[in-house]
Design a protein around this motif. Structure first.
Motif, PDB file in Angstrom:
ATOM      1  N   ALA A   1       4.176 -64.929 -19.862  1.00 32.61           N
ATOM      2  CA  ALA A   1       3.814 -63.342 -19.247  1.00 32.61           C
ATOM      3  C   ALA A   1       4.667 -63.210 -18.105  1.00 32.61           C
ATOM      4  CB  ALA A   1       2.247 -63.151 -18.987  1.00 32.61           C
TER       5      ALA A   1
ATOM      6  N   TYR B   1      -1.704 -60.300 -15.046  1.00 29.88           N
ATOM      7  CA  TYR B   1      -0.794 -60.262 -15.952  1.00 29.88           C
ATOM      8  C   TYR B   1      -1.525 -60.023 -17.473  1.00 29.88           C
ATOM      9  CZ  TYR B   1       2.358 -62.287 -12.577  1.00 29.88           C
ATOM     10  OH  TYR B   1       3.099 -62.355 -11.512  1.00 29.88           O
TER      11      TYR B   1
ATOM     12  N   ARG C   1      -3.385 -66.262 -19.649  1.00 25.87           N
ATOM     13  CA  ARG C   1      -2.636 -65.573 -18.570  1.00 25.87           C
ATOM     14  C   ARG C   1      -3.795 -65.335 -17.524  1.00 25.87           C
ATOM     15  NH1 ARG C   1      -1.464 -60.050 -21.429  1.00 25.87           N
ATOM     16  NH2 ARG C   1      -3.390 -60.595 -22.198  1.00 25.87           N
TER      17      ARG C   1
ATOM     18  N   LEU D   1       0.211 -67.678 -24.701  1.00 25.66           N
ATOM     19  CA  LEU D   1       0.772 -66.923 -23.608  1.00 25.66           C
ATOM     20  C   LEU D   1       0.342 -67.709 -22.152  1.00 25.66           C
ATOM     21  CD1 LEU D   1      -0.338 -63.475 -24.914  1.00 25.66           C
ATOM     22  CD2 LEU D   1       2.048 -64.319 -24.752  1.00 25.66           C
TER      23      LEU D   1
ATOM     24  N   VAL E   1       7.209 -60.515 -21.644  1.00 28.46           N
ATOM     25  CA  VAL E   1       7.021 -61.634 -22.107  1.00 28.46           C
ATOM     26  C   VAL E   1       8.266 -62.307 -22.704  1.00 28.46           C
ATOM     27  CG1 VAL E   1       6.605 -60.629 -24.363  1.00 28.46           C
ATOM     28  CG2 VAL E   1       5.453 -62.923 -23.513  1.00 28.46           C
TER      29      VAL E   1
END
Length: 246
Positions: free
Chosen positions: A111, A168, A164, A4, A117
């Protein structure tokens, strides 16, 4: 695995893809919130002063509001090509081979305050909305996103690496994710979180993951992958890693 990434405020303009179709994005269960936020941004863009205030922009950034007005009509491009800035410069998708770009699209997700996402290859338009924003018609984004986004991310049956940034990460918790912190270390072994070069080093880690033919499924495997790329990644707890930089 799934990595992510944080998004960036800056985004590439244009694109050669068809206008936004939410059905083409990963995780269609997020589309009701996506649709609501797209409508809110388009509506807000009709009042430029109000949009500038809500988005935390200056008058010189009025073109960002104009982008939001065209969200449903402007061209799209894959997410990993849309986002720009320090992290994405270090990731350097354009400089990858075709096989590496394919792995990046499959392993990396971004994100997004607007889309929750998105997969690396998901076609998205340019937009402006930050994780800490509160829109007049929806309020803060956290209470809007968490009920929809947390079940989606909790249901990812993969080794999840969370790069992230704070605003976020606050939109959805991922309890089973391994969180990476970028730190420096002094001569006494004391560590301090890095702010200025944080994004660049996260981009280098994401690049190493995308370029690797092997796909780690454990912390140990990720540490080995990072070491092979010249990155010092060390476990702190079972779900926390430090990326130690000079």
């Amino acid at each position: 695995m799934l990595v992510l990434l944080p998004p960036s405020e800056t985004k590439a303009t244009g694109g050669d893809g068809a206008p936004l179709e939410l059905e083409r994005l990963s995780h269609p269960e997020l589309n009701p919130v996506r649709d609501k936020l797209v409508d809110a941004l388009v509506e807000l863009a009709s009042d430029v002063p109000a949009a500038l205030a809500a988005l935390g922009l200056s008058q010189r950034q009025a073109d960002e509001v104009a982008r939001n007005a065209e969200l449903r009509r402007s061209p799209t491009t894959p997410a990993l090509h849309r986002y720009t800035g320090v992290l994405y410069d270090a990731l350097d998708v354009a400089g990858m081979t075709g096989a590496e770009r394919s792995r990046a699209a499959g392993r990396l997700a971004v994100a997004s305050a607007l889309f929750g996402v998105v997969g690396g290859a998901d076609p998205i338009p340019a937009y402006r909305l930050s994780g800490g924003s509160a829109l007049p018609s929806t309020g803060p984004l956290g209470p809007l996103w968490r009920p929809a986004l947390e079940p989606v991310l909790a249901g990812v049956d993969d080794f999840v690496v969370d790069l992230r940034s704070g605003p976020y990460a606050s939109l959805a918790r991922v309890p089973h994710a391994v969180v990476v912190r970028v730190v420096t270390e002094d001569g006494a072994g004391r560590r301090k979180a890095v702010s200025h070069f944080n994004k660049a080093h996260k981009g280098l880690l994401a690049r190493a993951i995308a370029r690797s033919r092997s796909e780690p499924g454990t912390v140990r495997g990720l540490v080995r992958l990072a070491a092979a790329a010249g990155l010092r990644l060390e476990p702190v707890t079972a779900t926390a890693l430090d990326l130690v930089v000079a």
